[in-house]
Design a protein around this motif. Sequence first.
Motif, PDB file in Angstrom:
ATOM      1  N   ARG A   5       0.848  -1.196   0.000  1.00 55.46           N
ATOM      2  CA  ARG A   5       0.000   0.000   0.000  1.00 55.46           C
ATOM      3  C   ARG A   5       0.885   1.248   0.000  1.00 55.46           C
ATOM      4  NH1 ARG A   5      -4.909   1.101   4.352  1.00 55.46           N
ATOM      5  NH2 ARG A   5      -5.599   3.119   3.467  1.00 55.46           N
ATOM      6  N   ARG A   6       0.741   2.042  -1.024  1.00 55.22           N
ATOM      7  CA  ARG A   6       1.632   3.188  -1.206  1.00 55.22           C
ATOM      8  C   ARG A   6       1.448   4.245  -0.125  1.00 55.22           C
ATOM      9  NH1 ARG A   6       5.451   4.906  -4.122  1.00 55.22           N
ATOM     10  NH2 ARG A   6       5.761   7.091  -4.724  1.00 55.22           N
ATOM     11  N   SER A   7       0.225   4.466   0.351  1.00 58.93           N
ATOM     12  CA  SER A   7       0.012   5.495   1.354  1.00 58.93           C
ATOM     13  C   SER A   7       0.752   5.184   2.649  1.00 58.93           C
ATOM     14  CB  SER A   7      -1.480   5.673   1.639  1.00 58.93           C
ATOM     15  OG  SER A   7      -2.028   4.484   2.195  1.00 58.93           O
ATOM     16  N   GLY A   8       1.105   3.928   2.840  1.00 64.91           N
ATOM     17  CA  GLY A   8       1.887   3.543   4.010  1.00 64.91           C
ATOM     18  C   GLY A   8       3.378   3.587   3.768  1.00 64.91           C
ATOM     19  N   GLY A   9       3.783   4.001   2.569  1.00 68.14           N
ATOM     20  CA  GLY A   9       5.196   4.131   2.251  1.00 68.14           C
ATOM     21  C   GLY A   9       5.840   2.882   1.693  1.00 68.14           C
ATOM     22  N   ALA A  10       5.065   1.821   1.468  1.00 75.39           N
ATOM     23  CA  ALA A  10       5.632   0.556   0.995  1.00 75.39           C
ATOM     24  C   ALA A  10       5.812   0.556  -0.518  1.00 75.39           C
ATOM     25  CB  ALA A  10       4.728  -0.595   1.407  1.00 75.39           C
ATOM     26  N   LEU A  11       6.779  -0.223  -0.981  1.00 78.41           N
ATOM     27  CA  LEU A  11       6.963  -0.513  -2.398  1.00 78.41           C
ATOM     28  C   LEU A  11       6.517  -1.949  -2.648  1.00 78.41           C
ATOM     29  CD1 LEU A  11      10.494   1.062  -3.064  1.00 78.41           C
ATOM     30  CD2 LEU A  11       8.255   2.029  -3.655  1.00 78.41           C
ATOM     31  N   PRO A  12       6.082  -2.271  -3.853  1.00 76.25           N
ATOM     32  CA  PRO A  12       5.640  -3.645  -4.117  1.00 76.25           C
ATOM     33  C   PRO A  12       6.814  -4.615  -4.102  1.00 76.25           C
ATOM     34  CG  PRO A  12       5.648  -2.365  -6.151  1.00 76.25           C
ATOM     35  CD  PRO A  12       5.930  -1.409  -5.036  1.00 76.25           C
ATOM     36  N   GLY A  13       6.651  -5.719  -3.370  1.00 77.55           N
ATOM     37  CA  GLY A  13       7.679  -6.740  -3.346  1.00 77.55           C
ATOM     38  C   GLY A  13       7.475  -7.744  -4.460  1.00 77.55           C
ATOM     39  N   ALA A  14       8.429  -8.622  -4.615  1.00 77.62           N
ATOM     40  CA  ALA A  14       8.375  -9.617  -5.688  1.00 77.62           C
ATOM     41  C   ALA A  14       7.167 -10.529  -5.543  1.00 77.62           C
ATOM     42  CB  ALA A  14       9.662 -10.428  -5.697  1.00 77.62           C
ATOM     43  N   ASP A  15       6.697 -10.733  -4.307  1.00 77.72           N
ATOM     44  CA  ASP A  15       5.557 -11.622  -4.075  1.00 77.72           C
ATOM     45  C   ASP A  15       4.213 -10.901  -4.088  1.00 77.72           C
ATOM     46  OD1 ASP A  15       7.250 -13.807  -3.781  1.00 77.72           O
ATOM     47  OD2 ASP A  15       7.515 -13.435  -1.630  1.00 77.72           O
ATOM     48  N   ASP A  16       4.228  -9.578  -4.249  1.00 82.07           N
ATOM     49  CA  ASP A  16       2.979  -8.812  -4.279  1.00 82.07           C
ATOM     50  C   ASP A  16       2.369  -8.849  -5.677  1.00 82.07           C
ATOM     51  OD1 ASP A  16       2.881  -7.945  -1.593  1.00 82.07           O
ATOM     52  OD2 ASP A  16       4.406  -6.420  -2.022  1.00 82.07           O
ATOM     53  N   SER A  17       1.079  -9.114  -5.726  1.00 82.64           N
ATOM     54  CA  SER A  17       0.362  -9.146  -7.007  1.00 82.64           C
ATOM     55  C   SER A  17      -0.350  -7.836  -7.307  1.00 82.64           C
ATOM     56  CB  SER A  17      -0.665 -10.282  -7.010  1.00 82.64           C
ATOM     57  OG  SER A  17      -0.022 -11.519  -6.839  1.00 82.64           O
ATOM     58  N   ALA A  18      -0.458  -6.978  -6.290  1.00 79.87           N
ATOM     59  CA  ALA A  18      -1.142  -5.702  -6.478  1.00 79.87           C
ATOM     60  C   ALA A  18      -0.434  -4.618  -5.683  1.00 79.87           C
ATOM     61  CB  ALA A  18      -2.604  -5.799  -6.057  1.00 79.87           C
ATOM     62  N   TYR A  19      -0.492  -3.416  -6.200  1.00 83.37           N
ATOM     63  CA  TYR A  19       0.067  -2.253  -5.516  1.00 83.37           C
ATOM     64  C   TYR A  19      -1.056  -1.232  -5.416  1.00 83.37           C
ATOM     65  CZ  TYR A  19       3.598   1.281  -4.250  1.00 83.37           C
ATOM     66  OH  TYR A  19       4.362   2.220  -3.598  1.00 83.37           O
ATOM     67  N   LEU A  20      -1.534  -1.003  -4.205  1.00 82.06           N
ATOM     68  CA  LEU A  20      -2.626  -0.052  -3.979  1.00 82.06           C
ATOM     69  C   LEU A  20      -2.042   1.352  -3.886  1.00 82.06           C
ATOM     70  CD1 LEU A  20      -5.508   0.791  -3.323  1.00 82.06           C
ATOM     71  CD2 LEU A  20      -5.126   0.033  -0.957  1.00 82.06           C
ATOM     72  N   MET A  21      -2.292   2.164  -4.902  1.00 82.74           N
ATOM     73  CA  MET A  21      -1.757   3.521  -4.960  1.00 82.74           C
ATOM     74  C   MET A  21      -2.834   4.501  -4.524  1.00 82.74           C
ATOM     75  SD  MET A  21       0.804   3.311  -8.262  1.00 82.74           S
ATOM     76  CE  MET A  21       1.707   4.757  -7.695  1.00 82.74           C
ATOM     77  N   ASP A  22      -3.065   4.506  -3.222  1.00 86.00           N
ATOM     78  CA  ASP A  22      -4.104   5.359  -2.626  1.00 86.00           C
ATOM     79  C   ASP A  22      -3.483   6.684  -2.190  1.00 86.00           C
ATOM     80  OD1 ASP A  22      -2.608   3.964  -0.737  1.00 86.00           O
ATOM     81  OD2 ASP A  22      -4.241   3.849   0.710  1.00 86.00           O
ATOM     82  N   THR A  23      -2.888   7.365  -3.153  1.00 88.83           N
ATOM     83  CA  THR A  23      -2.245   8.651  -2.923  1.00 88.83           C
ATOM     84  C   THR A  23      -2.800   9.659  -3.914  1.00 88.83           C
ATOM     85  OG1 THR A  23      -0.415   7.883  -4.317  1.00 88.83           O
ATOM     86  CG2 THR A  23      -0.112   7.743  -1.931  1.00 88.83           C
ATOM     87  N   LEU A  24      -2.385  10.897  -3.740  1.00 88.72           N
ATOM     88  CA  LEU A  24      -2.928  11.983  -4.549  1.00 88.72           C
ATOM     89  C   LEU A  24      -1.851  12.538  -5.479  1.00 88.72           C
ATOM     90  CD1 LEU A  24      -5.503  13.741  -4.855  1.00 88.72           C
ATOM     91  CD2 LEU A  24      -4.499  15.297  -3.169  1.00 88.72           C
ATOM     92  N   GLY A  25      -2.244  12.834  -6.721  1.00 92.18           N
ATOM     93  CA  GLY A  25      -1.361  13.538  -7.638  1.00 92.18           C
ATOM     94  C   GLY A  25      -0.257  12.692  -8.233  1.00 92.18           C
ATOM     95  N   GLU A  26      -0.459  11.366  -8.306  1.00 93.24           N
ATOM     96  CA  GLU A  26       0.598  10.500  -8.832  1.00 93.24           C
ATOM     97  C   GLU A  26       0.185   9.750 -10.098  1.00 93.24           C
ATOM     98  OE1 GLU A  26       3.792   9.447  -5.601  1.00 93.24           O
ATOM     99  OE2 GLU A  26       2.013   8.184  -5.331  1.00 93.24           O
ATOM    100  N   MET A  27      -0.830  10.248 -10.796  1.00 94.31           N
ATOM    101  CA  MET A  27      -1.249   9.553 -12.005  1.00 94.31           C
ATOM    102  C   MET A  27      -0.169   9.601 -13.088  1.00 94.31           C
ATOM    103  SD  MET A  27      -4.004   8.261 -11.043  1.00 94.31           S
ATOM    104  CE  MET A  27      -4.184   7.387 -12.579  1.00 94.31           C
ATOM    105  N   GLY A  28       0.633  10.653 -13.122  1.00 95.78           N
ATOM    106  CA  GLY A  28       1.748  10.691 -14.070  1.00 95.78           C
ATOM    107  C   GLY A  28       2.730   9.567 -13.822  1.00 95.78           C
ATOM    108  N   LEU A  29       2.923   9.219 -12.569  1.00 86.59           N
ATOM    109  CA  LEU A  29       3.772   8.090 -12.194  1.00 86.59           C
ATOM    110  C   LEU A  29       3.138   6.776 -12.632  1.00 86.59           C
ATOM    111  CD1 LEU A  29       6.284   7.153 -10.566  1.00 86.59           C
ATOM    112  CD2 LEU A  29       4.842   7.205  -8.527  1.00 86.59           C
ATOM    113  N   VAL A  30       1.860   6.626 -12.370  1.00 85.92           N
ATOM    114  CA  VAL A  30       1.130   5.398 -12.704  1.00 85.92           C
ATOM    115  C   VAL A  30       1.199   5.114 -14.202  1.00 85.92           C
ATOM    116  CG1 VAL A  30      -1.156   4.321 -12.760  1.00 85.92           C
ATOM    117  CG2 VAL A  30      -0.430   5.587 -10.733  1.00 85.92           C
TER     118      VAL A  30
END
Length: 425
Positions: free
Chosen positions: A289-314
């Motif tokens: 979960r991005r709002s918690g400061g985490a990055l997706p690990g190799a075993d993660d199947s989803a990355y929840l980007m519940d932040t603001l103003g980062e659609m350019g990144l997405v």
Amino acid sequence: MLESLYRGLTRLAGPAVSHLLDKRAARGKEDLARRHERLGRPRHPRPTGRLVWLHAASVGESLAVLPLVDRLLAASPDLSVMVTTGTVTSAALMERRLPAPRAFHQYVPVDLPGAVDGFLAHWRPDLVLWVESEFWPNLLSAIRRRAVPCALVNARLSQKSFANWRRVPGTARRLLSVFDLALAQTAVEAKRLRVLGITDSRAIGNLKYSGGPLPADEAALAALTAVIGTRPVWTFASTHAGEEAMAIAAQQALLEIRPDTLLLLVPRHPDRGGEVAGMLSTSGLSFARRSGGALPGADDSAYLMDTLGEMGLVFRLAPVTVMGGSFMPVGGHNPIEPALLNSTVIHGPHMFNFTEMVAEMRAAGGLLSLDGPDAIAPAVAGLLSDPVVRNAQADAARGVALRNATAIDRVMEALAPLLARAGVG
């Protein structure tokens, strides 16, 4: 008659509106620290020199006017631009994106006579540009009484709204008489506005074409690119309630085809992050979960980007975008944003907020339209596995965007007489 009745009733509505603001604040929909702005008691000093007030509805409209803000500031060195919106999300985006100090954000006042009068007495705008499809009677009437030059820009008016206004033609004509000029996105909407009483209504095009690629933080992009590596990535972007379940189901199907696939799940409203995280947990998908400061690990199947103003990144990370708001009757979101960043766009059956834009992009082969959520996984799998088809579709969409990017030039040309009248430029 209706206008006078409305004004009289809203004079008595202060306590009810205050209660409504309290309820909205409890849900995170109002900024308590800036409530004075909503009540027409601004604390930000009025800049010296000319001031253009630009009012946008929410996130999409406020982002669309950023090129207009830049052009206005370039037209006159002593000009300031104030952008008002009504949502917490749009306020946060404007605080980040507006070129301070000459451009700044304020909340639009609630449509009570006292709040409106306090707002206008403080700011004394020289020109008003309204980028909004909701017409607030007290606010527009107060602008008209002060004889401030005023234009409706990037105008949209749905068939439903048009039909409602036609039931009260006298009120519509009186209310809309504040606008010296209406610059509509399409010829259909320009005609509707002429029928309602804005004689000088022109089809100029959509400012959303002129916004340019969304920005992204370079350090964040580098960090995510490094951890994602060569994994196939797709995004379900700007999702609304009901669409997260579709995204999860599609991702579960995709994992059966290629287990290292990564979903970037981006709720339209970040404050729904907890709700969406609960859904992901229940589904059994491993996620970060991005709002918690985490990055997706190799075993993660989803990355929840519940932040603001980062659609350019997405959109830079995901070569395939499934557009949220299009599988529920919301009307979709701007397909130009992913297209300008080479992310191929898939959408559902509900893109009515962008009818002409979608038609042009689809005719060019730049969009993939689906009838329902069951088709998402096969469509995403096909595009991720075929870079030739994917890149051809992305190139076609980007070509449409670039061909229409001159909308801002037409807007500035049409506004030139009003700008001169307001002493701008």
